[in-house]
Design a protein around this motif. Structure first.
Motif, PDB file in Angstrom:
ATOM      1  N   UNK A  38       0.840  -1.206   0.000  1.00 30.26           N
ATOM      2  CA  UNK A  38       0.000   0.000   0.000  1.00 30.26           C
ATOM      3  C   UNK A  38       0.872   1.252   0.000  1.00 30.26           C
ATOM      4  N   UNK A  39       1.933   1.257   0.796  1.00 30.00           N
ATOM      5  CA  UNK A  39       2.823   2.424   0.834  1.00 30.00           C
ATOM      6  C   UNK A  39       3.472   2.671  -0.525  1.00 30.00           C
ATOM      7  N   UNK A  40       3.875   1.591  -1.214  1.00 32.38           N
ATOM      8  CA  UNK A  40       4.459   1.741  -2.561  1.00 32.38           C
ATOM      9  C   UNK A  40       3.427   2.269  -3.548  1.00 32.38           C
ATOM     10  N   UNK A  41       2.201   1.774  -3.457  1.00 31.53           N
ATOM     11  CA  UNK A  41       1.142   2.249  -4.358  1.00 31.53           C
ATOM     12  C   UNK A  41       0.837   3.720  -4.090  1.00 31.53           C
ATOM     13  N   UNK A  42       0.820   4.123  -2.833  1.00 33.51           N
ATOM     14  CA  UNK A  42       0.574   5.529  -2.498  1.00 33.51           C
ATOM     15  C   UNK A  42       1.716   6.415  -2.974  1.00 33.51           C
ATOM     16  N   UNK A  43       2.927   5.929  -2.873  1.00 35.24           N
ATOM     17  CA  UNK A  43       4.083   6.693  -3.349  1.00 35.24           C
ATOM     18  C   UNK A  43       4.021   6.860  -4.864  1.00 35.24           C
ATOM     19  N   UNK A  44       3.602   5.812  -5.567  1.00 34.62           N
ATOM     20  CA  UNK A  44       3.524   5.867  -7.031  1.00 34.62           C
ATOM     21  C   UNK A  44       2.412   6.802  -7.493  1.00 34.62           C
ATOM     22  N   UNK A  45       1.215   6.652  -6.952  1.00 38.84           N
ATOM     23  CA  UNK A  45       0.076   7.491  -7.340  1.00 38.84           C
ATOM     24  C   UNK A  45      -0.946   7.483  -6.211  1.00 38.84           C
ATOM     25  N   UNK A  46      -0.892   8.491  -5.395  1.00 30.17           N
ATOM     26  CA  UNK A  46      -1.722   8.540  -4.188  1.00 30.17           C
ATOM     27  C   UNK A  46      -3.210   8.542  -4.495  1.00 30.17           C
ATOM     28  N   UNK A  47      -3.600   9.088  -5.631  1.00 29.06           N
ATOM     29  CA  UNK A  47      -5.026   9.200  -5.931  1.00 29.06           C
ATOM     30  C   UNK A  47      -5.621   7.912  -6.511  1.00 29.06           C
ATOM     31  N   UNK A  48      -4.782   6.950  -6.842  1.00 27.82           N
ATOM     32  CA  UNK A  48      -5.297   5.724  -7.460  1.00 27.82           C
ATOM     33  C   UNK A  48      -5.689   4.658  -6.438  1.00 27.82           C
TER      34      UNK A  48
END
Length: 185
Positions: free
Chosen positions: A83-93
């Motif tokens: 989840x942290x990696x996904x938020x770092x990549x694109x927080x709005x997705x």
């Protein structure tokens, strides 16, 4: 830290967090597999418990201050590396509500317990980026509704973001009413 009597704090503390037991606890477990309440919890068993209970088990020392804690509190999957990696990549997705209903509250509580600066920075950046989109959608609800994505957008917001959306939406309408009232008279 939120107030003891705050409904938000109570609901945040009710979210699940993994706790790994370091000691055997006899006759405590309710196994969903065999409906036998009273089976022992063995060491290294991990259970998803309400955060308030997992925290209490992690700080309690059954044989005095020098003994091992009853359990260790682990980071919930909602705040895990994926989840942290996904938020770092694109927080709005990322649909935060699917991760945890009170995502930011859970993050705040875990930061109090773990002091993870990197996670704190990711959560702060995420909130800032998502707040811009929330404010935009709150001011332009007609466009969002015509596009058909307002339901999808709202379903991905955690409770803190929903409160922010309502405040921005109500504020926009209050300013609009004030402007219309002052321009008439």
């Amino acid at each position: 830290m939120a107030s003891y009597y705050s409904p938000t704090a109570i609901l945040t503390d009710a979210q699940k967090a993994p706790a790994t037991f370091s000691l055997a606890v006899p006759a405590l477990s309710h196994s969903p597999l065999n409906n036998n309440s009273g089976t022992p919890i063995t060491p290294a068993t991990t259970l998803d418990l309400p955060l308030w209970l997992a925290e209490m088990l992690a700080v309690s020392r059954p044989s005095g201050p020098a003994s091992a804690p009853l359990a260790t509190l682990d980071m919930p999957s909602a705040l895990g590396p994926k989840v942290m990696n996904a938020l770092t990549a694109d927080a709005t997705s990322v649909e935060l509500r699917q991760q945890a209903q009170w995502f930011y509250g859970l993050g705040e509580r875990m930061l109090e317990l773990f002091e993870d600066e990197e996670m704190g920075a990711v959560l702060l950046t995420t909130f800032k980026q998502r707040a811009l989109e929330i404010a935009d959608k709150a001011q332009n609800t007609r466009t969002a509704q015509q596009g058909g994505d307002s339901g999808d957008f709202m379903s991905g917001l955690d409770e803190t973001e929903r409160q922010l959306f309502r405040a921005a939406h109500d504020g926009t309408h209050a300013v609009k009413r004030w402007f219309e009232a002052t321009s008439r008279g």
